[in-house]
Design an enzyme around this catalytic site. Sequence first.
Site, PDB file in Angstrom:
ATOM      1  N   HIS A 125      11.593  24.401  22.564  1.00 24.44           N
ATOM      2  CA  HIS A 125      11.074  25.694  23.020  1.00 24.44           C
ATOM      3  C   HIS A 125       9.738  26.046  22.379  1.00 24.44           C
ATOM      4  O   HIS A 125       8.977  26.831  22.943  1.00 24.44           O
ATOM      5  CB  HIS A 125      12.113  26.792  22.765  1.00 24.44           C
ATOM      6  CG  HIS A 125      13.232  26.773  23.755  1.00 24.44           C
ATOM      7  ND1 HIS A 125      13.571  27.863  24.540  1.00 24.44           N
ATOM      8  CD2 HIS A 125      14.073  25.780  24.124  1.00 24.44           C
ATOM      9  CE1 HIS A 125      14.592  27.545  25.325  1.00 24.44           C
ATOM     10  NE2 HIS A 125      14.907  26.283  25.092  1.00 24.44           N
ATOM     11  N   HIS A 129      20.402  16.532  25.179  1.00 27.10           N
ATOM     12  CA  HIS A 129      21.523  17.369  25.619  1.00 27.10           C
ATOM     13  C   HIS A 129      22.877  16.739  25.281  1.00 27.10           C
ATOM     14  O   HIS A 129      23.916  17.354  25.507  1.00 27.10           O
ATOM     15  CB  HIS A 129      21.442  17.610  27.136  1.00 27.10           C
ATOM     16  CG  HIS A 129      20.324  18.520  27.524  1.00 27.10           C
ATOM     17  ND1 HIS A 129      19.995  18.783  28.843  1.00 27.10           N
ATOM     18  CD2 HIS A 129      19.448  19.238  26.780  1.00 27.10           C
ATOM     19  CE1 HIS A 129      18.968  19.619  28.894  1.00 27.10           C
ATOM     20  NE2 HIS A 129      18.618  19.905  27.648  1.00 27.10           N
TER      21      HIS A 129
END
Length: 318
Positions: free
Chosen positions: A112, A233
């Site tokens: 992010h 992930h």
Amino acid sequence: MNCTTTAAAADLALLSSAASVSAGRELNHSSKSSPVVKFAAKRLTVSCAAASSPPHLGRRGLMYMATTSLLIPFPKSAASAAAADENSLLQEEIRKVLTKNKAPGFLRLVFHDAGTFDEGDKTGGMNGSIVYELDRPENAGLQKTVKILEKVKDEMESARPVSWADLIAMAGAEAVLICGGPEIPVRLGRIDATVPDPTGRLPEETLDAKNMKKSFQSKGFSAQELVALSGAHTIGGKGFGSPVVFDNSYYKILAKKSGSSSGGMSSMIGLPSDKALAADDECYGWISKYSEDQNLFFEDFKKVYTKLVDTGAKWSSA
């Protein structure tokens, strides 16, 4: 004990010649630029302690000492030693606050912060601006992770101050390692931004494969690099294998459940963007390779992680 040697011009020339050979170079002096030094042919007596000089050390011994001393390798530069020390110190402090359960948050923080880079105007990227962007919806939940790392930053202040960008990049690499993933070297020296990055630059979780690839291309990443990065992930609560084990389970599950936009996967597994990648021929080719070869995934992830945390970074001159 007394050691005697004759300081004749021939002896000095012999030592000088030996030193020149060891240094791997030949020195030429013109008669104009080099003064002529004359030595009187006198016998010089030198007194020395037996412990410091063996009794048999003569002209050959002196020549040996002159040549071998020049072959000793130079130590690491001060800058290299300082950088290694700084890396070790930062790793040590991060490991004090890092657990496997916290690892997914550390890795998400990296994405992010770095994910705001734009290849067009070269803005955004790995610059620590995430600390100004925690109120944005896409960054929900990252406040806790930043607060944990803030303890590390405060601890480092007294010894070696560290930027947020360096701290986050290193924390993500340590998160991968603690969960069983590859060891990723992280270069330090990033300079922090003083303002937030522009909004709307992180790829949305609902994007299809075509737009995912387009989004990553605008940041300078290929489809293969997109697939390799998405392998992160595999840890966390997205349903790919163990939430605290970094392996290639992400690809194994996607490879088995391909064939439609949802891949026939449970809604509890993965993001819509993960399932979209499995339905794309180009991306699926890499998913298949990584599902069969975890070592290949690890090597490619190391490369693309390094690229991710270096992209958009501004570096100190030190």
